[in-house]
Design an enzyme around this catalytic site. Structure first.
Site: not given
Ligand code: ATR
Length: 347
Positions: A75, A144, A223-226, A228-229, A232
């Protein structure tokens, strides 16, 4: 909503109670179940956050009760680890630092050039990570992505030496298959599997997730929030721009899939409204509800989003709502990564 105001510096006792503590495998390391994925502070989701602001976010997260911080050599090619080093050098004992090695990049262009799980590369990587992180040990050290040119036993054997030398406390793999996980665990205990897992990405339930349980490890869901998707935040008019979700790197955000996936997010929003919660909180509460062997590391660059996400720990979703949420993953359009990225997943 959680009721945790963005301006408040310290959680109340009630909010502290809402924190869930879980173990990282059998390593003896306990973490707040909602940690912080730090990648977005340096690259991939738009321009890097300004250094002082990023450090304030990291230090504020510790004050808010977060103790699990996830970074990688990849990163920002060291920039992300340097941020953590600056932020935590005077509070090292309050944080669990996880970093990763393996993928190689062209230092000039940043292009990914492969995965190197050799002992030589690992030794160079850990020394650089320790220097950038301003510490003498890493708490969780991950491979990784799997190096498909050599047996996993060779890389994990080398990583085990770092544990013996006191440079690393616990070992992890990222995006490994069930078989790789078990072979690795036979060489040295693997405390964590870090893989993508969310309402939109449940493919690891077919193998890696049961294997995590079987070997007594912990899933660290990224990425539990996709990406950011699932928060909402995106709409037909407001698509992510100028970051890696807008190009060919994220098929779920591509022209073929975007609007169909937006429609799925509407269903998460409806359930969130019924619970008086945010969609992000619903997405995180679902992940944490999978069991004691799961923790998560949503990424954010903003204190207000961090505070909201921490509120997911106190949220209870009914079984009827869970059933509705669980129908979503099968309807998601587009792969997690483009074809080249998928070759390195669950191997
Ligand atoms: P990753 O693990 O790859 O970081 P993620 O956790 O699924 O992915 O999602 C990260 C994205 O969700 C980031 O774009 C983050 O944006 P900010 O830095 O602007 O917060 C976004 N995000 C995280 N929490 C959010 C929240 N509560 N509301 C809106 N967006 C949020």
């Amino acid at each position: 909503m959680s009721g945790i105001g963005a301006m408040r510096l310290k959680p109340t006792h009630q909010e502290e109670d809402a924190m869930i503590t879980r173990q990282i495998g059998q390593s003896g390391i306990s973490v707040n179940a909602i940690g912080l994925g730090c990648m977005g502070l340096s690259e991939f989701y738009g321009p890097a956050t300004e250094t002082a602001e990023a450090i304030a976010l990291l230090q504020g997260a510790v004050d808010a009760g977060v103790n699990h911080f996830d970074t990688a050599q990849l990163y920002g090619m060291g920039a992300n680890e340097r941020l953590l080093g600056e932020a935590f050098k005077d509070r090292r004992d309050r944080v669990v630092i996880a970093t990763k090695f393996g993928p190689t990049r062209d230092r000039e262009t940043g292009a990914l050039t492969g995965v190197d799980g050799s002992e030589d590369n690992m030794r160079a990587a850990i020394e650089e990570s320790l220097r950038f992180l301003q510490t003498d040990h890493v708490d969780i050290y991950y491979l990784h992505r799997m190096d498909q040119s050599r047996p996993i036993e060779e890389t994990v054997g080398a990583m085990a030496k770092l544990v013996a030398e006191g440079k690393v406390r616990a070992l992890g793999l990222s995006e490994a298959s069930a078989e790789t996980l078990k072979r690795a665990n036979a060489v040295h205990p693997i405390s964590a599997l870090q893989s993508e897992y969310s309402l939109f990405s449940r493919d690891i339930e077919d193998g890696p997730l049961p294997a995590v349980r079987e070997i007594g490890a912990t899933l660290v869901a990224y990425s539990p929030l996709g990406r950011g998707f699932l928060t909402g935040r995106f709409t037909r008019e407001n698509r992510p721009q100028n970051d890696y979700r807008s190009g060919a790197y994220q098929p779920r955000y591509g022209d073929e899939a975007y609007e169909a996936n937006l429609a799925l997010v509407e269903e998460v929003k409806t359930i969130a409204e019924a619970l008086k919660a945010s969609p992000a909180q619903v997405a995180l509460a679902w992940v944490l509800g999978r069991g004691e062997h799961v923790v998560t590391i949503p990424g954010t660059t903003k204190r207000s989003n961090l505070d909201g996400n921490l509120g997911a720990a106190g949220l209870t979703i009914t079984s009827a709502q869970i059933a509705r949420l669980e129908g979503l993953a099968a309807r998601v359009r587009g792969a997690r990564y483009p074809e080249t990225g998928m070759r390195n997943i669950n191997v």
